[in-house]
Motif scaffolding. Structure first.
Motif, PDB file in Angstrom:
ATOM      1  N   THR A   6      59.156 115.215  31.286  1.00 46.43           N
ATOM      2  CA  THR A   6      59.758 115.292  29.953  1.00 46.43           C
ATOM      3  C   THR A   6      61.147 114.672  30.036  1.00 46.43           C
ATOM      4  O   THR A   6      61.979 115.085  30.849  1.00 46.43           O
ATOM      5  N   GLN A  85      60.186 108.322  26.882  1.00 45.93           N
ATOM      6  CA  GLN A  85      59.097 109.305  26.924  1.00 45.93           C
ATOM      7  C   GLN A  85      57.748 108.589  26.787  1.00 45.93           C
ATOM      8  O   GLN A  85      56.797 108.884  27.504  1.00 45.93           O
ATOM      9  N   ASP A  89      54.868 108.582  29.579  1.00 48.51           N
ATOM     10  CA  ASP A  89      53.476 108.991  29.327  1.00 48.51           C
ATOM     11  C   ASP A  89      52.501 107.909  29.759  1.00 48.51           C
ATOM     12  O   ASP A  89      51.372 108.199  30.145  1.00 48.51           O
TER      13      ASP A  89
END
Ligand code: SF4
Ligand code: SF4
Lengths: 95, 368
Positions: A6, A85, A89
């Motif tokens: 995160t 982010q 991912d």
């Protein structure tokens, strides 16, 4: 098992092994080369990715970009986090 | 840009099929049904020349493949040359011939990534499909080694009717090995896959179930494992954009040096292919008959010609059109707009229901 990353202000992003930033001369664009994939970077993405040196934190990157591009810091920080982010991912940025 | 325009960007990636030799005999192998013996393979110098030409053209990635590329002891030199020239290198391997020293050597020369194929997760079944006893165990060892060395790993799971039950455990295995990417690729039906279609094609229910498993896992493993999901398009509404469009992004060099727009293009009977060494690679890419015949939209028949998806899927796969309709220039019959569509979907369903589980294994010439 590995945990998902995160991204926050304190994260220190870098390009993991197997991911490379390269200038693609014939097509005149910057790309991130990754396992069997590539991502074309626009100007903003390129500036952000260039800062992912494994030393600067997201907070420092936001400070730097907001100063250099004379843009409000919160907007910049928000954009940086969203982009990183998304790349995290996809496995092309680690932190 | 339209079909009449001579300008085409250079390819993004090159598939270098170093040899068709392989200890495995997968019944869906993409290699040709008639394979040339090892004596037809280009030598080291010729391949290094191809890599130089590719770099000059602006190729960004090279996928070293086969057959089994690690059969060649000069693989390290090729990886090394590509790395020096700034090309991203990927090794597509069955993993059964690699030991620690070899894998470390390749990583030292600059190999960026390894894609390791699995035939299943359960030893007996996986070895039966690959037609090579002890193969599965060797693959597990290679995956473990990649993790130890820190070499980025993709697991390639080729799925079909006979191993569909392994899908969940395949996903778990990829996570356990620390793979960052999992390719769940349903068998594509040309070459050996077409020959063995009746033994491989899944039922529609199996396919839907597999898709649900992948979608759920993709959500659950976000940020841990990236999924690449290739469906068998017999059940799809539209075809895939094969290779990102004919002669648009990709070129393939065979073991003997023939240059093709995709690895199945050799099945098109009236097409001639140029060879590296006889004509500059750039020229083959830009001008040769094989690359220009189906490039763009100018060659298209109806319904593609006036379809608004014509620059999305580029009319689908030429080799599949050939295999299923006898005409490489037809609309890919998996497309629901193709007049052949109903027949293909019905055929797939019938074969899945009634088909045999027996494989015909790939082999070299008559002997292998
Ligand atoms: S698909 Fe199987 S037989 Fe064909 S090259 Fe790959 S590992 Fe070898
Ligand atoms: S008609 Fe042709 S271009 Fe349109 S979706 Fe079907 S295959 Fe693609």
């Amino acid at each position: 098992m590995a945990a998902a990353v995160t991204i926050g202000e304190a994260s220190v992003p870098h390009l993991p092994r197997g991911v490379r930033l390269k200038f693609d001369k014939p097509r005149d664009q910057w790309v991130l080369l990754a396992p069997e994939r590539m991502f074309v970077l626009d100007d903003i993405a390129l500036e952000i990715v260039k800062c992912c040196d494994g030393k600067a934190s997201v907070a420092a990157i936001a400070d730097d970009l907001s100063a250099r591009f004379e843009a409000p810091r919160d907007t910049v920080a928000k954009d940086v986090i969203i982009l990183l982010q998304d790349f995290a991912d996809k496995g092309v940025v680690a932190a | 840009m339209n079909a009449a325009s001579p300008h085409i960007d250079p390819p993004l990636a090159m598939l270098a099929e170093l040899t068709y030799r392989c200890p495995l005999r997968c019944p869906y192998c993409s290699n040709p049904l008639e394979m040339t013996a090892a004596s037809g393979d280009m030598d080291t110098g010729q391949w290094l020349g191809v890599i130089e030409e590719a770099a000059d053209m602006g190729v960004l990635q090279i996928h070293f493949s086969g057959g089994e590329p690690t059969v060649r002891q000069d693989l390290e030199d090729m990886v090394g040359r590509a790395e020096v020239l700034g090309i991203y290198t990927n090794l597509i391997t069955s993993g059964v011939l690699i030991d620690q020293a070899r894998l470390e050597g390749l990583a030292d020369r600059g190999l960026q990534h390894i894609q390791l194929s699995f035939q299943g997760t359960e030893e007996a079944g996986a070895d039966r499909i690959g037609g090579f006893r002890g193969g599965h165990r060797k693959k597990l060892e290679t995956a473990r080694l990649a993790g130890e060395i820190g070499l980025p790993l993709t697991i390639n799971a080729v799925m079909h009717r006979q191993n569909m039950d392994d899908l969940e455990s395949m996903i778990q295995m990829a996570v356990d090995f620390g793979a960052k990417r999992l390719e769940v690729a349903h068998v594509q039906y040309y070459g050996w896959g077409l020959r063995n279609r009746a033994a491989l094609v899944p039922t529609r229910e199996q396919l839907e179930h597999a898709t649900e498993i992948v979608e759920a896992a993709r959500e659950r493993l976000k940020g841990i494992l990236v999924f690449d999901y290739v469906v068998p398009d017999y059940y799809a509404r539209y075809p895939k954009s094969c290779m990102g469009g004919w002669g648009r992004q990709f070129l393939n060099v065979t073991p003997s040096g023939r240059v093709m727009p995709c690895h199945a293009a050799e099945t098109i009977p009236d097409m001639t292919f140029d060879s590296v060494g006889e004509r500059p690679l750039l020229d083959i890419w830009e001008q040769s008959e094989a690359f220009t015949r189906f490039r763009g939209t100018g060659w298209m028949p109806e319904p593609c010609r006036s379809c608004d998806r014509r620059e999305i899927d580029w009319g689908g796969c030429r080799c599949q059109a050939l295999a299923l309709t006898g005409n490489a220039a037809a609309t890919d019959p998996v497309c629901e707009k193709s007049p052949e569509h109903e027949r293909i979907a019905a055929l797939a369903a019938a074969e899945a229901a009634a088909g045999t589980d027996e494989f015909e294994y790939r082999r070299f010439g008559q002997g292998g």
